[in-house]
Write a protein that holds these residues in place. Structure first.
Motif, mmCIF file in Angstrom:
data_model
loop_
_atom_site.group_PDB
_atom_site.id
_atom_site.type_symbol
_atom_site.label_atom_id
_atom_site.label_comp_id
_atom_site.label_asym_id
_atom_site.label_seq_id
_atom_site.Cartn_x
_atom_site.Cartn_y
_atom_site.Cartn_z
ATOM 1 N N THR A 196 1.046 -1.171 -0.166
ATOM 2 C CA THR A 196 0.023 0.233 -0.694
ATOM 3 C C THR A 196 0.724 1.475 0.001
ATOM 4 O O THR A 196 1.912 1.422 0.330
ATOM 5 N N SER A 197 0.404 2.522 -0.909
ATOM 6 C CA SER A 197 0.940 3.786 -0.484
ATOM 7 C C SER A 197 0.941 4.044 1.286
ATOM 8 O O SER A 197 0.186 4.027 1.995
ATOM 9 N N SER A 204 -0.618 10.646 -3.924
ATOM 10 C CA SER A 204 -0.511 9.051 -4.079
ATOM 11 C C SER A 204 0.319 8.213 -4.774
ATOM 12 O O SER A 204 -0.510 8.888 -6.519
ATOM 13 N N TYR A 234 1.148 5.649 -6.551
ATOM 14 C CA TYR A 234 0.073 4.094 -6.889
ATOM 15 C C TYR A 234 -1.237 4.942 -7.665
ATOM 16 O O TYR A 234 -1.366 3.859 -8.506
ATOM 17 N N GLU A 249 -1.445 3.616 -10.480
ATOM 18 C CA GLU A 249 -3.048 2.378 -11.219
ATOM 19 C C GLU A 249 -3.684 3.273 -12.406
ATOM 20 O O GLU A 249 -4.773 2.230 -13.224
ATOM 21 N N ARG A 296 0.269 -0.198 -12.023
ATOM 22 C CA ARG A 296 0.714 -0.535 -10.765
ATOM 23 C C ARG A 296 1.111 -1.115 -10.274
ATOM 24 O O ARG A 296 1.003 -3.030 -11.005
ATOM 25 N N SER A 314 9.635 -2.744 -6.393
ATOM 26 C CA SER A 314 8.033 -2.996 -6.676
ATOM 27 C C SER A 314 8.301 -3.925 -8.340
ATOM 28 O O SER A 314 8.742 -2.445 -9.064
ATOM 29 N N GLU A 334 9.807 0.399 -9.578
ATOM 30 C CA GLU A 334 9.933 1.712 -8.788
ATOM 31 C C GLU A 334 10.491 0.978 -7.797
ATOM 32 O O GLU A 334 11.464 -0.400 -6.986
#
Length: 249
Positions: free
Chosen positions: A98-99, A174, A176, A180, A185, A221, A230
């Motif tokens: 999660t961010s 965010s 992410y 997304e 994402r 990521s 990432e």
């Protein structure tokens, strides 16, 4: 009662026992514990404390330095000495990707951000190795101070391939969420956690004493295709976070 009244009306330190700077340190510490000096409050200037206590400038300076070393006070160059803001400890799972914004929103906390860097340039050696880029490729960098309910909690320094994040300035909350929207994402990540002592620049941003304990997390990521998209290094306040992993056989 104000700190000025507290110091002015207290028994003279000159009549006490033990080193005078330690007596003054204890008196200021008691004022912090009693809430006379609240988290974030500025201490009176050295000159003012000297006038209120009849102590020398050297003695006052040693007392304040002792409070800095114990983590009760932080000094900001050009601004003075302030009572350290004690952050509520947060538990964050290492099992879910999660961010920061998503995690704080889940806790009902209001988040804000201070942008430190949004740029595009050639990748460093570490970024090339982490992201699988060549020397002539471009990398988008996004460095931010993450704040929750007015308290700085973390510094995030992210690097992404330019084709994944063509415009780092597009990230206003965010990262992410932005990824997304373009179906980029990440779906999994690997993280390396290290215990560190905060350097001067990072400590100033997080409003903790220089050398305070911190946690550094390096994250890689991945997309479903296993492409690394990432490379983020995050610095967390050591007094604010507990990271929890759910392990199962």
């Amino acid at each position: 009662m104000t700190i000025t009244e507290y110091l002015r009306d207290a028994p003279p330190i000159l009549s006490g026992t033990g080193p005078r700077y330690m007596q003054l340190r204890a008196r200021l510490s008691d004022a912090i514990d009693a809430g006379i000096l609240a988290p974030g409050n500025a201490l009176p200037s050295e000159r003012a404390i000297c006038a209120l206590t009849n102590l020398s400038r050297v003695t006052v300076r040693k007392a304040i330095q002792a409070l800095v070393e114990s983590g009760d006070v932080i000094q900001r160059q050009g601004s003075g000495s302030f009572v350290t803001e004690k952050a509520e400890r947060l538990q964050q799972s290492l099992s879910h990707l999660t961010s920061f914004s998503e995690e704080m929103a889940r806790r009902g906390m209001t988040t804000s951000v201070q942008v430190l860097d949004q740029s595009v340039s050639r990748p460093s050696r570490d970024e090339r190795a982490a992201l699988g880029l060549g020397a002539d490729d471009l990398v988008s960098r996004l460095s931010r101070l993450r704040i929750a309910d007015g308290r700085p909690l973390a510094i995030e320094r992210a690097a992404l391939p330019h084709d994944i994040l063509p415009n780092p300035a597009a990230v206003t909350a965010s990262l992410y969420d932005v990824m997304e929207r373009s179906n980029r994402r990440p779906v999994r990540a690997t993280q390396k956690i290290s215990a560190i002592n905060l350097a001067e620049s990072d400590a100033a941003l997080l409003r903790v004493p220089v050398g305070a304990a911190g946690l550094q997390i390096e994250r890689l990521s991945y997309l479903p295709s296993d492409r690394v998209i990432e490379f983020t290094t995050s610095i967390f306040r050591g007094d604010a976070y507990d990271f929890v992993a759910d392990l199962r056989l």
